[in-house]
Scaffold this motif. Structure first.
Motif, short mmCIF file in Angstrom:
data_model
loop_
_atom_site.label_atom_id
_atom_site.label_comp_id
_atom_site.label_asym_id
_atom_site.label_seq_id
_atom_site.Cartn_x
_atom_site.Cartn_y
_atom_site.Cartn_z
N ALA A 171 0.83 -1.21 0.00
CA ALA A 171 0.00 0.00 0.00
C ALA A 171 0.86 1.25 0.00
N GLY A 172 0.39 2.27 -0.70
CA GLY A 172 1.03 3.58 -0.68
C GLY A 172 1.87 3.92 -1.88
N PHE A 173 2.20 2.92 -2.72
CA PHE A 173 3.02 3.20 -3.90
C PHE A 173 2.17 3.75 -5.04
N SER A 174 2.58 4.90 -5.56
CA SER A 174 1.90 5.52 -6.70
C SER A 174 2.88 5.57 -7.86
N PHE A 175 2.47 5.01 -9.01
CA PHE A 175 3.36 4.89 -10.16
C PHE A 175 3.57 6.25 -10.83
N VAL A 176 4.84 6.62 -11.04
CA VAL A 176 5.18 7.87 -11.70
C VAL A 176 5.57 7.62 -13.16
N GLY A 177 6.43 6.64 -13.41
CA GLY A 177 6.81 6.37 -14.79
C GLY A 177 7.87 5.29 -14.89
N SER A 178 8.06 4.80 -16.12
CA SER A 178 9.12 3.83 -16.42
C SER A 178 10.14 4.49 -17.34
N GLN A 179 11.39 4.02 -17.22
CA GLN A 179 12.49 4.66 -17.95
C GLN A 179 12.40 6.19 -17.78
N TYR A 180 12.29 6.59 -16.51
CA TYR A 180 12.10 8.00 -16.19
C TYR A 180 13.38 8.77 -16.52
N HIS A 181 13.24 9.79 -17.35
CA HIS A 181 14.39 10.51 -17.90
C HIS A 181 14.94 11.55 -16.92
N LEU A 182 16.26 11.52 -16.75
CA LEU A 182 16.96 12.54 -15.98
C LEU A 182 17.99 13.19 -16.89
N ASP A 183 17.98 14.51 -16.93
CA ASP A 183 18.96 15.28 -17.71
C ASP A 183 19.95 15.89 -16.74
N VAL A 184 21.20 15.45 -16.84
CA VAL A 184 22.24 15.95 -15.94
C VAL A 184 23.35 16.58 -16.78
N PHE A 223 23.69 7.89 -7.18
CA PHE A 223 23.68 8.99 -8.16
C PHE A 223 22.25 9.37 -8.53
N TYR A 224 21.41 8.37 -8.85
CA TYR A 224 20.02 8.64 -9.19
C TYR A 224 19.31 9.42 -8.08
N LEU A 225 19.51 9.00 -6.84
CA LEU A 225 18.82 9.62 -5.73
C LEU A 225 19.28 11.06 -5.52
N SER A 226 20.56 11.32 -5.74
CA SER A 226 21.05 12.70 -5.64
C SER A 226 20.36 13.59 -6.66
N VAL A 227 20.22 13.08 -7.88
CA VAL A 227 19.57 13.86 -8.94
C VAL A 227 18.09 14.05 -8.62
N LEU A 228 17.41 12.99 -8.19
CA LEU A 228 15.98 13.11 -7.85
C LEU A 228 15.76 14.15 -6.76
N ASP A 229 16.60 14.10 -5.72
CA ASP A 229 16.43 15.05 -4.62
C ASP A 229 16.68 16.47 -5.08
N ASP A 230 17.54 16.65 -6.06
CA ASP A 230 17.85 17.99 -6.56
C ASP A 230 16.80 18.49 -7.55
N GLN A 231 16.29 17.60 -8.41
CA GLN A 231 15.43 18.03 -9.51
C GLN A 231 13.93 17.86 -9.24
N LEU A 232 13.54 16.82 -8.49
CA LEU A 232 12.11 16.53 -8.32
C LEU A 232 11.59 16.73 -6.91
N ARG A 233 12.44 16.55 -5.94
CA ARG A 233 11.97 16.57 -4.55
C ARG A 233 11.45 17.94 -4.16
#
Length: 267
Positions: A171-184, A223-233
């Motif tokens: 319970a609690g997981f909401s789908f955002v996307g697959s092959q989610y693109h990050l531009d770094v 690395f992915y988590l650093s980018v997510l926290d910077d760009q999406l969080r």
């Protein structure tokens, strides 16, 4: 009624067919009411013997449907595990079929067993909740993949069966996307599966691996988590969490790989 069954059996002995006679009496006296079959009365007796604490019955057992209680009595043998499934049924609103699926898949034994670094990388309350949400192993029996399948085959299979996948995640997981693109800095990177968890209030990145865990996977997820926290969080969000799903893992290798990683990751 349950206490009446137990009292009669103690008084008249097991061989007196108390339940069968009581079933006939009840159906005769209350013809408009259902649920008085001998089978149901035997389950009522089993429930009373299994849960002698009346307060526990009123506050928890009575909160789930009768059919759910029957499944738990039939399939679960220890009191601690029975209580856990009752709590989870109430918390998640499981249907009877979902409850049966979770019991058959051994969810009680898998929940919270993933190797993580959460105690070092998350606040205590967030760490405890996140740990309990992860499993080891995950059960993907709903997929039909050959031995030569690759990560993209696994990803496509999970997306085709997204309902079953979300059920297995919990319970609690909401789908955002697959092959989610990050531009770094003009370079392109892709997260296999990205979710947002409504209770944890954070993004959850999932990296799919068909083989065994190797330490390099932890660096990539960090690395992915650093980018997510910077760009999406969002400022009100908690730190993003990474989950690496592998076919097999060496627990000691995972522990070393995560020891000095500063982002919350589970394997």
């Amino acid at each position: 009624m349950i206490q009446e069954i137990l009292a009669r059996q103690q008084h008249e002995s097991w061989g007196a067919k108390v339940i069968e006679r009581l079933s006939k009496d009840l159906r005769r006296d209350f013809p408009e009411m259902k649920g008085f079959s001998a089978r149901n009365l035997k389950y009522m007796r089993a429930l009373a013997e299994t849960y002698p604490d009346e307060l526990f019955v009123q506050q928890l057992v009575a909160q789930i449907p009768w059919g759910h209680n029957v499944r738990i009595l039939d399939k679960v043998t220890t009191s601690q595990e029975r209580e856990w499934y009752i709590y989870k049924t109430i918390e998640n609103g499981w249907s009877r079929n979902v409850l049966e699926l979770q019991i058959d898949s051994g969810l009680y034994r898998r929940q919270g067993k993933a190797v993580t670094n959460f105690t070092r990388t998350l606040p205590p309350a967030q760490s405890d909740l996140a740990q309990q949400l992860l499993k080891d192993p995950y059960n993907f029996d709903f997929l039909t993949l050959g031995q030569d399948a690759h990560e993209r085959d696994l990803e496509r299979g999970l997306l085709v069966h997204i309902r079953q996948f979300l059920l297995e995640l919990g319970a609690g997981f909401s789908f955002v996307g697959s092959q989610y693109h990050l531009d770094v800095g003009g370079d392109d990177f892709y997260i296999d599966l990205l979710f947002y968890h409504l209770k944890l209030r954070c993004f959850v990145a999932i990296d799919l691996k068909m083989g065994k865990f190797i330490p390099e996977y932890a660096g990539k997820m960090n690395f992915y988590l650093s980018v997510l926290d910077d760009q999406l969080r969002h400022p009100s969000d908690e730190p993003s969490i990474g989950l690496i799903l592998c076919r097999t893992d060496n627990q000691l290798v995972v522990e070393y790989a995560l020891r000095d990683v500063n982002k919350p990751i589970g394997v």
